[in-house]
Write an enzyme that holds these catalytic residues in place. Structure first.
Site, PDB file in Angstrom:
ATOM      1  NE  ARG A   4      -3.867  -1.523   2.371  1.00  0.00           N
ATOM      2  CZ  ARG A   4      -5.131  -1.330   2.011  1.00  0.00           C
ATOM      3  NH1 ARG A   4      -5.576  -0.125   1.751  1.00  0.00           N
ATOM      4  NH2 ARG A   4      -5.953  -2.337   1.920  1.00  0.00           N
TER       5      ARG A   4
ATOM      6  CE  LYS B 131       3.640 -19.286  12.357  1.00  0.00           C
ATOM      7  NZ  LYS B 131       4.249 -19.093  13.656  1.00  0.00           N
TER       8      LYS B 131
ATOM      9  CG  ASP C 223       7.568 -24.980   9.286  1.00  0.00           C
ATOM     10  OD1 ASP C 223       8.606 -24.631   9.882  1.00  0.00           O
ATOM     11  OD2 ASP C 223       6.586 -25.457   9.872  1.00  0.00           O
ATOM     12  CG  HIS C 224      11.340 -19.924  10.158  1.00  0.00           C
ATOM     13  ND1 HIS C 224      10.181 -19.814  10.884  1.00  0.00           N
ATOM     14  CD2 HIS C 224      12.341 -19.812  11.053  1.00  0.00           C
ATOM     15  CE1 HIS C 224      10.481 -19.626  12.148  1.00  0.00           C
ATOM     16  NE2 HIS C 224      11.789 -19.621  12.291  1.00  0.00           N
TER      17      HIS C 224
ATOM     18  CG  HIS D 183       7.991 -23.580  13.549  1.00  0.00           C
ATOM     19  ND1 HIS D 183       7.846 -23.336  12.212  1.00  0.00           N
ATOM     20  CD2 HIS D 183       7.794 -22.378  14.153  1.00  0.00           C
ATOM     21  CE1 HIS D 183       7.578 -22.056  12.019  1.00  0.00           C
ATOM     22  NE2 HIS D 183       7.534 -21.457  13.188  1.00  0.00           N
TER      23      HIS D 183
HETATM   24  C1  BG6 Z   1       7.777 -18.060  14.527  1.00  0.00           C
HETATM   25  C2  BG6 Z   1       6.812 -17.802  15.669  1.00  0.00           C
HETATM   26  O1  BG6 Z   1       7.162 -18.820  13.531  1.00  0.00           O
HETATM   27  O2  BG6 Z   1       8.913 -18.744  15.032  1.00  0.00           O
HETATM   28  C3  BG6 Z   1       7.478 -16.988  16.750  1.00  0.00           C
HETATM   29  O3  BG6 Z   1       5.677 -17.093  15.178  1.00  0.00           O
HETATM   30  C4  BG6 Z   1       8.761 -17.651  17.199  1.00  0.00           C
HETATM   31  O4  BG6 Z   1       6.616 -16.804  17.858  1.00  0.00           O
HETATM   32  C5  BG6 Z   1       9.644 -18.012  16.000  1.00  0.00           C
HETATM   33  O5  BG6 Z   1       9.444 -16.738  18.039  1.00  0.00           O
HETATM   34  C6  BG6 Z   1      10.815 -18.859  16.430  1.00  0.00           C
HETATM   35  O6  BG6 Z   1      11.676 -19.000  15.343  1.00  0.00           O
HETATM   36  P1  BG6 Z   1      13.238 -19.195  15.583  1.00  0.00           P
HETATM   37  O7  BG6 Z   1      13.795 -19.406  14.207  1.00  0.00           O
HETATM   38  O8  BG6 Z   1      13.719 -17.924  16.233  1.00  0.00           O
HETATM   39  O9  BG6 Z   1      13.386 -20.370  16.472  1.00  0.00           O
END
Ligand code: BG6
Length: 501
Positions: A44, A146, A175-176, A238
């Site tokens: 935006r 997500k 999903d990181h 995760h």
């Molecule tokens: C995210 C969550 O997907 O993952 C967060 O929404 C969380 O709440 C985070 O802090 C944790 O990711 P990482 O890579 O820091 O372990």
């Protein structure tokens, strides 16, 4: 790699600034980007190309210092639109056609949705109306951040909506955790070595524990988190993905179809925790204000945008089983929480004790269990614990560790999860992305727990002081002789204000 344009919806937002543009710059520095390439930021805010470059690149403090490269900035473009107005998507199409002309990007587009979930079904529909899902001239891919759904029903609905306009093999659900090097390494450790896999089953493994601890609170994300909670925020996605990597059967080949088929099978084998069993198998907690190193840390209910009577869980611990040949009767324990003493994610595989305790007096039973500890973050690596003889008279046994740290590989620069995931979608490799059916199956496991919490007011919510390892009762979840959670460090506060909320 194919020429292409990466279109980021929500480009003026936090994720682009913190993760996406820094990851792209790293990829650029490492010469991983295609020769014909452009990023088109869309949102935006009324930026020009130059404003966008300034905001997300030149003045972006998440990009490591040193001289920044003009040539990278020249790849960044911007188009302001009202994402809710179908009309405006014409501007996106025209802009993309121009980029194709000037930068020879051949009509290959990735649409990355870094936007609030309410827009997930809307943007693909608007793109389709402009023919931007058409694969005749160049490929088209859709990346979704997500949360993917709020429960099983909404995930099913979202899958259906997306699949109206994009085929499943065009959809990449992020999903990181799957982008983390150590999560991928689980597959290599298991399936590229002769020593682990023969032991990786109910005959030799006593139980498996997975902890994802965070020391931060919810910070400024209270508005989102209060409607989510730890089970939706961390477990459904995760942690269950990590469980799948730990427990799945060997795939026939290392490609997206085989690996994701095995993961689906694993999710389908999770023994459901029925609504009436939730009290027995699931502990939920919420952090309470406490003093840590002389400083007062607020409780969850005092955080910004959090309901003062909130019953949202900031901690959850689960015990469950996997009903298949390999894992019958092996308990799995997972837990995650905010405001725990440290940030650490690790998997602990506890092996069974030797069948005959020759040196029974020398070591307690817990220590007899060999442990393989896989450190997902930080200090990524692996640790194997086993008993050795202390030199000298008798048979005194001592627990020793053999460890490997990624930092010991001098050539290793452990890439950030987003770098890996972005490069994969650019290549069209979906292995590290969650497939629609798996996401639905993961929700199916989580749904009865959410329902029980919603419908049964008598299920306890335990308060735990910020800086501790969560509710004390979670220790009771782990049963069996002398077994307890492995805590990578001790509590940060000596507050014993554990109470029911
Ligand atoms: C995210 C969550 O997907 O993952 C967060 O929404 C969380 O709440 C985070 O802090 C944790 O990711 P990482 O890579 O820091 O372990």
């Amino acid at each position: 790699m194919d020429p292409q344009v990466l279109v980021i919806f929500g480009a003026s937002g936090d994720l682009a600034q913190r993760k996406l543009i820094p990851a792209l710059y790293h990829l650029y520095k490492g010469n991983f980007l295609p020769e014909q390439f452009a990023v088109l930021g869309v949102s935006r805010t009324g930026y020009s190309d130059d404003d966008f470059r300034k905001e997300v690149f030149w003045e972006n403090t998440y990009i490591d210092g040193g001289d920044k490269d003009e040539a990278f900035a020249d790849m960044l473009f911007y188009q302001a639109i009202d994402t809710l107005s179908g009309e405006d998507y014409k501007k996106v199409r025209q802009r993309l056609e121009k980029l194709d002309e000037n930068r020879k990007t051949a009509g290959n587009y990735i649409f990355y949705l870094s936007v609030p979930p309410s827009l997930y079904p809307k943007i693909p529909a608007f793109l389709a109306a402009e023919g931007l899902n058409n694969r005749k001239k160049g490929w088209k891919r859709l990346v979704i951040e997500k949360p993917f759904g709020y429960d099983r029903e909404s995930a099913l609905k979202l899958n259906k909506e997306l699949q109206q306009y994009f085929l499943e093999d065009q959809i990449y659900r992020i999903d990181h955790y799957l982008g983390k090097e150590t999560v991928q390494n689980l597959l290599v450790a298991r399936f590229a070595n002769g020593i682990f896999e023969p032991l990786w089953n109910r005959n030799y493994i006593h139980h498996i524990e997975i902890t994802a601890a965070e020391n931060i609170g919810v910070g400024k994300r209270g508005g989102y988190y209060d409607h989510s909670g730890a089970l939706r925020d961390m477990v459904q996605n995760h942690l269950l993905q990590v469980v799948a990597h730990v427990a799945m059967e060997p795939p026939t080949t290392a490609d997206a179809v085989s690996i994701r088929n095995e993961k689906l099978k694993l999710f389908q084998s999770l023994r459901p925790i029925g609504e009436s069993e939730v009290e027995k198998y699931v502990i939920r907690g919420q952090y309470i204000g406490a003093s840590i190193k002389g400083e007062r840390v607020p409780g969850y209910r005092e955080e910004e945008e959090v309901d003062e009577n909130s019953t949202t869980e900031t901690y959850v611990a689960l015990k469950f089983f996997i009903d298949n040949w390999r894992w019958a009767d092996v308990p799995f324990y997972i837990r995650t929480g905010k405001r725990l003493p440290t940030k650490a994610t690790e998997i602990v595989v506890y092996f069974k004790s030797p069948p005959h305790h020759l040196f029974r007096n020398e070591l307690d039973l817990l220590n007899m269990n060999n442990q393989l500890i896989i450190r997902v973050q930080p200090d990524e690596g692996m640790l194997l614990k086993f008993g050795m003889k202390v030199p000298g008279a008798g048979f005194k046994v001592k627990n020793v560790s053999m460890d490997f740290h990624y930092t010991d590989l001098t050539e290793a620069d452990v890439p950030e999860a987003y770098q890996r995931l972005i490069i994969d979608v650019m290549k069209g490799d979906a292995t590290l992305y969650a497939r629609g059916d798996s996401v639905e199956a993961a929700w199916q496991f989580v749904d009865p727990i959410l329902n029980a919490w919603k419908n049964q007011n008598n299920i306890k919510l335990y308060g735990y002081p910020a800086g501790t390892w969560g509710p004390e009762v979670a220790n009771k979840l782990i049963d069996g002789d002398n077994v307890s959670w492995r805590n990578p460090c001790s509590n940060l506060t000596d507050s014993s204000d554990y109470r029911l909320l």
